[in-house]
Design an enzyme around this catalytic site. Structure first.
Site, short mmCIF file in Angstrom:
data_model
loop_
_atom_site.label_atom_id
_atom_site.label_comp_id
_atom_site.label_asym_id
_atom_site.label_seq_id
_atom_site.Cartn_x
_atom_site.Cartn_y
_atom_site.Cartn_z
N LYS A 68 -0.36 -5.83 50.18
CA LYS A 68 0.22 -5.15 51.34
C LYS A 68 1.17 -6.04 52.13
O LYS A 68 2.02 -5.55 52.85
CB LYS A 68 -0.89 -4.63 52.26
N SER B 252 -5.34 -5.51 43.04
CA SER B 252 -4.57 -5.28 44.27
C SER B 252 -5.00 -6.12 45.46
O SER B 252 -4.21 -6.36 46.37
CB SER B 252 -4.63 -3.80 44.64
C1 LIG Z 1 -4.02 -0.40 50.44
C2 LIG Z 1 -4.71 -0.84 49.24
C3 LIG Z 1 -4.74 -0.05 48.08
C4 LIG Z 1 -4.11 1.32 48.02
O1 LIG Z 1 -2.70 1.23 48.13
P1 LIG Z 1 -1.80 2.52 48.38
O2 LIG Z 1 -0.42 2.00 48.47
O3 LIG Z 1 -2.28 3.17 49.65
O4 LIG Z 1 -2.03 3.42 47.22
C5 LIG Z 1 -5.37 -0.56 46.96
N1 LIG Z 1 -5.96 -1.76 46.95
C6 LIG Z 1 -5.95 -2.56 48.05
C7 LIG Z 1 -6.63 -3.88 47.97
C8 LIG Z 1 -5.32 -2.13 49.22
O5 LIG Z 1 -5.32 -2.93 50.30
#
Ligand SMILES: *Cc1c(COP(=O)(O)O)cnc(C)c1O
Length: 324
Positions: free
Chosen positions: A58, A309
């Site tokens: 993010k 992510s």
């Molecule tokens: C925000 C987030 C997501 C989801 O991302 P989107 O762009 O809302 O689909 C997935 N994994 C993590 C660790 C996040 O912080």
């Protein structure tokens, strides 16, 4: 700079985002694991955004958005509502760009998250999530203070920033056949799709959602934006109730499919990352791997990319996942 007045993002915007992020965001590692290759019967590559600044991808979208503020917007600052990774990403980006940041969080948000957000220099305002409406509060505060509200996924600059992770991944491993990406509101997936369309058009991109919150899968299959009640899942970063007005059309045009993973499969993946790869991953961050393993996509013999992510998880909660 309301998101409604901006055109949808393109790959050119991902390229500009990568230039803004150069030397600011980490170019995260791509790791391999023999055990993962064995489990999936193929070659697997992991892009480790759990090791990105603030612990998730993010930061890419937040910094890309804030660095395009006008002088006046910079002076007034940024406002975001989030109890999670978006809050920390906005707080650090604002500090790096020397602007005020106000984060609206539920008063029962984990103390560690509030503390981390404050440590990055943001002011935290709390609200009662059972009696107050966070969007109304945020809009009122933004109006009163002249701050710019930045949403967590449905904004062209956020999506373009998120797309830089897949761009780096495909630059490093250009011949992926599949790329698995987790889905909340779809910002990361939409950005990844723009990068993949440009850099590896034959690579199939598959979104992965929690089974309890498969609104994106329903939307993709019905052709209409489906909204669901807030799902109960340990994947707290993927509890968005629907895809966005900007993310959905991109996902509809370019995604191969959206599959799901159960909470049990996420716990299994967390243990795999800890035990085999020495990686701390948060439940949402494990969605892509769990989906590649259990989502009924035939990846045998294909070259598979997994986007991890994020890695922000409360340590006592994490210990319980590993111990269960
Ligand atoms: C925000 C987030 C997501 C989801 O991302 P989107 O762009 O809302 O689909 C997935 N994994 C993590 C660790 C996040 O912080």
């Amino acid at each position: 700079m309301s998101n409604a007045s901006l055109p949808p993002p393109t790959y050119a915007d991902v390229v500009s985002a990568a230039q803004r992020l150069a030397g600011v965001a980490h170019r995260t590692h791509v790791l391999r694991s023999h055990m993962a290759d064995t489990l999936l019967g193929t070659q697997v590559f992991f892009k480790c955004e759990n090791q990105q600044r603030t612990g998730s991808f993010k930061f890419r979208g937040a910094y890309n958005t804030l660095s395009q503020f006008s002088d006046e917007q910079r002076e007034r600052g940024v406002l975001a509502f989030s109890a999670g990774n978006h809050a920390q990403a906005i707080a650090l980006s604002a500090r790096l760009l020397d602007m005020p940041a106000l984060i609206v969080m539920p008063e029962d948000a984990p103390a560690t998250k509030m503390a981390a957000t404050r440590e990055y220099g943001a002011q935290v305002v709390t609200y009662n999530r059972y009696t107050e409406d966070r969007e109304a509060i945020s809009h009122r505060l933004a109006q009163e203070r002249g701050m710019t509200l930045v949403p967590p996924f449905d904004h062209p600059h956020v999506i373009a920033g998120e797309g830089t992770a897949a761009k780096e991944f495909l630059e490093e491993v250009p011949d992926l056949d599949y790329l698995f990406v987790c889905v909340g509101g779809g910002g990361l997936l939409a950005g990844s799709l723009l990068a993949t369309e440009a850099l590896a058009p034959s690579c199939r991109v598959v979104g992965v959602e929690p089974e309890a919150g498969n609104d994106g899968q329903q939307s993709l299959r019905s052709g209409q934006l489906v909204q669901i009640p807030t799902p109960h899942t340990i994947a707290d970063g993927a509890q968005a109730r629907s895809l966005g007005q900007i993310t959905f059309p991109i996902i509809q045009r370019l995604a191969e499919d959206i599959v799901t993973a159960t909470d049990e499969q996420l716990v299994e993946a967390l243990r795999f990352f800890a035990e085999r790869m020495k990686l701390v991953v948060e439940p949402t961050g494990a969605l892509a791997f769990a989906g590649a393993r259990h989502g009924n996509v035939d990846v045998h013999g294909a070259k598979v990319g997994i986007l991890i992510s994020g890695g922000n998880v409360d340590m006592s909660r994490y210990a319980r996942f590993l111990a269960d």
